[in-house]
Scaffold this active site. Structure first.
Site, mmCIF file in Angstrom:
data_model
loop_
_atom_site.group_PDB
_atom_site.id
_atom_site.type_symbol
_atom_site.label_atom_id
_atom_site.label_comp_id
_atom_site.label_asym_id
_atom_site.label_seq_id
_atom_site.Cartn_x
_atom_site.Cartn_y
_atom_site.Cartn_z
ATOM 1 N N GLY A 1 -0.062 0.148 -4.915
ATOM 2 C CA GLY A 1 -1.412 -0.353 -4.714
ATOM 3 C C GLY A 1 -2.308 0.040 -5.863
ATOM 4 N N CYS B 1 0.846 -1.176 0.000
ATOM 5 C CA CYS B 1 0.000 0.000 0.000
ATOM 6 C C CYS B 1 0.889 1.235 0.000
ATOM 7 C CB CYS B 1 -0.903 0.045 1.241
ATOM 8 S SG CYS B 1 -2.170 -1.237 1.293
ATOM 9 N N ASN C 1 -0.208 1.451 5.730
ATOM 10 C CA ASN C 1 0.604 0.568 4.909
ATOM 11 C C ASN C 1 1.224 -0.475 5.827
ATOM 12 O OD1 ASN C 1 3.858 0.926 3.304
ATOM 13 N ND2 ASN C 1 2.372 -0.699 3.100
ATOM 14 N N GLY C 2 0.876 -1.734 5.630
ATOM 15 C CA GLY C 2 1.407 -2.802 6.465
ATOM 16 C C GLY C 2 0.329 -3.794 6.823
ATOM 17 N N TYR D 1 12.570 -5.028 -4.580
ATOM 18 C CA TYR D 1 11.483 -5.065 -5.565
ATOM 19 C C TYR D 1 10.454 -3.949 -5.438
ATOM 20 C CZ TYR D 1 7.373 -6.725 -8.118
ATOM 21 O OH TYR D 1 6.306 -6.810 -8.956
#
Length: 468
Positions: A32, A5, A106-107, A248
């Site tokens: 996202g 995210c 985010n997580g 990545y």
């Protein structure tokens, strides 16, 4: 693996923050692609717009114009926990007698069920099964008794897992990074205010200046007039940074902890050649994520860098694939071979990772069908042996090729002449980061937090085993 995210938070001296938030989210679209949302506050009330799809699909000119206020937070969603529907799109918002609250996350939390059950026993109801909604309930509940900073600290003590947050309490914008610093978050200076964002590219697109990363366990409160920010380091633990952000997930032009991601990947490629180099006619990346690795590898070995595969940028996420033939066609829709660069040549093919191995097998097959005399595979990360519980949507352990196969078995499975990976120490060297300050759960099976049924690398006193 899929993206996680992206989060944004902006506070301006004057003008509306929705449009720069929109642009910043565009720069973070890679994090996202299932949903997007923006919440603003005009000094009197919240305004919200969110929905499923890409940023450009969720918002039009009218949407942005109807989001007034100098304070704004935004979110890009790839669901690692929860449903895929409009109800579960962030930011989550609640209103109480202590003011309005909006939160973007985010997580992934690892104790969501436990915290949710406690709230349900007290009569709370939830509209989704998202861990972020649980976090909003926890924070709102703590705000009833405490000021904002104390409420955040109590919330951070209660929840476990990975979280970089942008939140807005009335028109005050706040950034929070979990004590381990698993997911990234940074601060930027704009001409007329400040920004919090998952990656520095969101600052770049607004012609801002990267100030620094938010530190693990730190809460950053942007001034309500956009003139500055306050810093509060609430926890000081040994960090566990996700090394896959460098391998990545983050854009190569992002800077994390003063390190350009592109340079980190080139250094990983250099180490790949130094430790596992093989002399071939050409070195070729799997586009796009393998390019920086292949560039560093080829330069280190004074080898020819040449594109053997070309990516079709107009192919979406899904295909109709009822048969094996259709699935192989889908790979050709995404990647086409450049036969004149391949025929009669030995090739080193370089990718960032191997997850299920299906694509790697098909790419090796494509190169051989295009006339490659040899295909050697090199990987810019260690074998992925375990799932991620901290914010990466990854295959289950049963689907991970390296979970029950050694390197030689994987080499035979994908049909390569040779196969080599970087190891964790190589990643540590490339990032100039102590091994004990990285989260390596997906490549070691040992995690920096307690996960039911998994090994935790923390010692009894809460420190991390092996931390330097």
């Amino acid at each position: 693996m899929e993206e996680k995210c992206g989060v944004v938070g902006i506070s301006l001296e004057e003008g509306d923050a929705a449009l720069p938030t929109y642009y910043a989210m565009y720069a973070l679209q890679h994090r996202g692609q299932e949903g997007a949302g923006i919440v603003t506050h005009d000094g009197f009330q919240q305004h919200s717009e969110k929905g499923l799809g890409l940023v450009a699909e969720v918002f039009d000119d009218d949407d942005v114009e109807h989001l007034p206020g100098r304070a704004s937070i935004g979110h890009l969603r790839y669901p690692t926990a929860g449903e895929i529907d409009e109800r579960s799109c962030h930011p989550y918002t609640v209103t109480s007698k202590r003011g309005s609250l909006a939160l973007a996350h985010n997580g992934t939390l690892v104790n969501t069920d436990e915290v949710r059950a406690e709230f349900e026993e007290r009569g709370h109801t939830f509209s989704t099964n998202s861990d972020t909604e649980v976090m909003v309930h926890e924070l709102a509940s703590n705000l009833v008794e405490d000021g904002l900073l104390d409420a955040i600290k109590r919330t951070m003590k209660r929840i476990r897992g990975a979280y970089s947050l942008t939140l807005m309490h009335d028109d005050r914008v706040v950034g929070v990074r979990d004590p381990l610093g698993v997911r990234p978050l940074c601060i930027g200076k704009l001409d007329d205010g400040y920004i919090l964002a998952s990656e520095s590219v969101a600052i770049d697109v607004l012609d801002g200046e990267l100030v620094r990363d938010v530190r693990p366990g730190e809460v950053v409160v942007l001034d309500e007039d956009g003139g500055g920010f306050e810093s509060h380091r609430l926890f000081d633990e040994v960090p566990a940074h996700c090394f896959f952000e460098y391998v990545y997930f983050s854009r190569p032009d992002s800077t994390i902890d003063d390190r350009l991601v592109y340079d980190a990947r080139r250094e990983m490629g250099r180490l790949l050649y130094e430790n596992h180099g093989v002399e071939t006619d050409i070195v070729s990346p799997v586009p796009d994520s393998g390019r920086a690795f292949a560039s560093g590898y080829a330069e280190a070995g004074d080898l020819e860098y040449s594109e053997a595969l070309m990516k079709n940028r107009y192919v979406g996420r899904t295909f109709i694939m009822p048969t094996q033939d259709a699935r192989e066609t889908a790979v050709r829709l995404k990647l086409n071979t450049m036969d004149s660069n391949i025929e009669g040549k030995s090739v080193t093919l370089i990718d960032d990772s191997i997850v299920r191995g299906t694509t790697s097998r098909q790419l090796v097959k494509l190169l051989r069908e295009s006339g490659a005399s040899e295909v050697h595979f090199r990987v810019g990360s260690p074998p992925i042996v375990a799932p991620c519980y901290l914010g990466i949507d990854m295959a289950s352990r049963d689907e991970l090729m390296a979970s029950d196969k050694d390197v030689d078995e994987i080499r035979d499975e994908i049909g390569a002449d040779s196969l080599e990976y970087l190891n964790v120490d190589d990643i540590s060297e490339a990032l100039d980061m102590p091994r004990g300050e990285m989260c390596t759960g997906c490549v070691t099976g040992s995690y920096p937090v307690d996960v039911e049924g998994e090994t935790c690398e923390r010692t009894k006193d809460g420190s991390r085993a092996g931390a330097d």
